[in-house]
Design an enzyme around this catalytic site. Structure first.
Site, PDB file in Angstrom:
ATOM      1  N   TYR A   1      62.810  20.142  11.574  1.00  0.00           N
ATOM      2  CA  TYR A   1      64.229  20.386  11.330  1.00  0.00           C
ATOM      3  C   TYR A   1      64.962  19.064  11.433  1.00  0.00           C
ATOM      4  CZ  TYR A   1      68.992  22.229  12.108  1.00  0.00           C
ATOM      5  OH  TYR A   1      70.340  22.508  12.030  1.00  0.00           O
TER       6      TYR A   1
ATOM      7  N   ASP B   1      62.608  10.969  12.610  1.00  0.00           N
ATOM      8  CA  ASP B   1      63.704  11.708  13.205  1.00  0.00           C
ATOM      9  C   ASP B   1      63.394  11.851  14.692  1.00  0.00           C
ATOM     10  OD1 ASP B   1      65.446  13.560  14.234  1.00  0.00           O
ATOM     11  OD2 ASP B   1      65.459  14.828  12.450  1.00  0.00           O
TER      12      ASP B   1
ATOM     13  N   LYS C   1      71.377  13.439  20.818  1.00  0.00           N
ATOM     14  CA  LYS C   1      71.077  14.092  22.103  1.00  0.00           C
ATOM     15  C   LYS C   1      71.118  13.123  23.296  1.00  0.00           C
ATOM     16  CE  LYS C   1      68.471  17.694  19.744  1.00  0.00           C
ATOM     17  NZ  LYS C   1      68.989  19.032  19.879  1.00  0.00           N
TER      18      LYS C   1
END
Ligand code: PMP
Length: 445
Positions: free
Chosen positions: A151, A246, A274
């Site tokens: 994702y 990613d 994050k």
């Protein structure tokens, strides 16, 4: 409503959910929070501290979600809160450059030597979207390869059989994404070297980029097979494609230098989010200077953001990265997380419950495989084949026992340094967690 859910269902949570649903689609601002794939009503969180969350009803949970990754040092760390409070006194947003952006960039680059320049954005979605546009602008090519079950946020081009919430809702891609937009997206199987090689053989000259979660955390948790990342690197170099790691989830989570340090691979671009914001909204795209300088205002690839490099987020990020400058933190967290996983496997085995675990740094995954002898899943279809019904039972039993777990079997779980302490009780957090898991596994076997 599930049986387990009834007993743990709090009036206040229920009321809050009903009220939210009247004004917010599905009552939530991000789909997985709605408990759609596990059933029942989400817990509305009233506060968080260290390894714990409290819901509106005052029920306390050991939190293995950690805001989906950022809370590596636990919730409401005093140094990070202090940094945000101090910055807030000086203003919340300027829409003009501030030095905090440069300071955070320098600190991140000092720990991730592959990054020669960084552009801050406000989310992981923005970071991946920008990295892809940059790779396309740099190469002048349109096609790119993501992997099934990974994702990369919810930008149009990346919503093709994407993982995370899309999987749990059983939709391979989102409505509203024109087929034109995704016609250049070549979705391949994670860990499948042959497929990758054959696609490059036929279309390599047209491929702008490969984007990959070097450790997949959106189809539960799956490590790269030996040689997988190396093969991607070699093919990208051979065909002039940009390799994008990613590391939104893995960056400063699995190791100080991210997954690229663990596997010793140099991507061309890296996306982060994050942990680098300590819990504030932040993201970043970073990498080789010659590619990064294609970004506006230096280059022709446009990207912008009113709140990009927001001073509060930068202040939180700086405090966070400073606290993480000691590499021992990762050794300890990695060791304890691996040990916790082994302990869980042993408890499960004692009860004849088929459970497989995997971990790296402060990230881990539990797979309720169908049979004890089943191997750890290596790709999305193998993750899909695990026992969905048992996961649902597990999820609700865990909630009842005060364990807050990701509300989807396709999400990794997260450990923080606060889990290695006692919090406000005598017994250490992980010891308490293991006692709860013992009861939970009894209930679901
Ligand atoms: N990439 C990865 C690997 C992610 O795990 C996520 C979110 N979980 C994203 C991108 C998107 O980040 P955000 O939710 O901040 O937009």
């Amino acid at each position: 409503m599930l049986e387990q859910e009834k007993s743990g269902y709090s009036c206040l949570n229920a009321e809050a959910f009903e009220r939210a649903k009247a004004v917010i689609p599905g009552g939530v601002d991000s789909p997985v929070r709605a408990f759609g794939s596990v059933g029942g009503a989400p817990r509305f969180i009233a506060r968080a501290k260290g390894a714990h969350l409290w819901d509106l009803n005052g029920k306390k949970y050991i939190d293995f979600v950690g805001s989906w990754g950022p809370m590596l040092l636990g919730h409401a760390h005093p140094k990070i809160i202090g940094a945000v409070q101090a910055q807030a006194e000086h203003g919340l947003s300027y829409g003009a450059p501030c030095e905090l952006e440069t300071v955070l960039a320098e600190k991140i680059m000092a720990l991730m030597p592959n990054l020669e320049k960084i552009r801050f954005v406000s989310s992981g979605t923005e970071a991946s979207m920008t990295a892809l546009r940059l790779a396309r602008g740099f190469t002048g090519r349109d096609k790119f390869i993501p992997f099934e079950g990974c994702y990369h946020g919810h930008s149009d081009a990346l919503l093709v059989k994407a993982g995370s919430g899309c999987l749990t809702f059983g939709a391979p891609s989102s409505a509203g994404v024109p087929s034109e937009t995704v016609k250049n997206t070549l979705n391949l199987e994670f860990n499948n070297l042959d497929q990758l090689e054959s696609v490059f053989k036929t279309q390599g000259e047209e491929i702008a980029a490969v984007i990959v979660e070097p450790i997949a955390g959106n189809m539960n948790m799956i490590l790269p097979r030996v040689g997988f990342l190396e093969k991607i690197r070699a093919l990208c170099t051979q065909y002039g494609a940009v390799l994008i790691f990613d590391e939104v989830m893995t960056g400063f989570r699995v190791a100080q230098g991210g997954a690229q340090k663990i596997y010793n691979i140099q991507p061309d671009l890296t996306t982060l989010a994050k942990v680098i914001g300590g819990g504030m909204p932040v993201g970043a795209v970073a990498g080789r200077r010659e590619i990064m300088d294609y970004l506006s205002p230096l280059g022709p690839v446009y990207q912008a953001g009113t709140l990009s490099g927001n001073p509060l987020a930068m202040a939180a990020g700086i405090a966070m990265i400073d606290l993480l400058s000691d590499e021992h933190i990762y050794q300890k967290l990695g060791h304890e997380t691996a040990k916790f996983c082994k302990d869980l496997e042993a408890i499960a085995e004692g009860k004849n419950l088929p459970l497989k675990t995997v971990s790296m740094g402060g990230m881990f995954g539990l797979f309720f495989v169908k049979n004890l002898e089943d191997p750890l899943p290596q790709c999305f279809s193998e993750a899909m084949a695990c026992d969905e019904a048992r996961f649902k039972k597990f999820f609700h039993a865990a909630l009842n026992h005060g364990i807050y777990w990701p509300a989807s079997r396709f999400e990794a779980a997260f450990m923080s340094t606060a889990h290695l302490e006692s919090g406000d009780e005598k017994t250490p957090v992980l010891e308490r967690a293991l006692m709860s898991f013992d009861q939970i596994f009894d209930e679901i076997r």
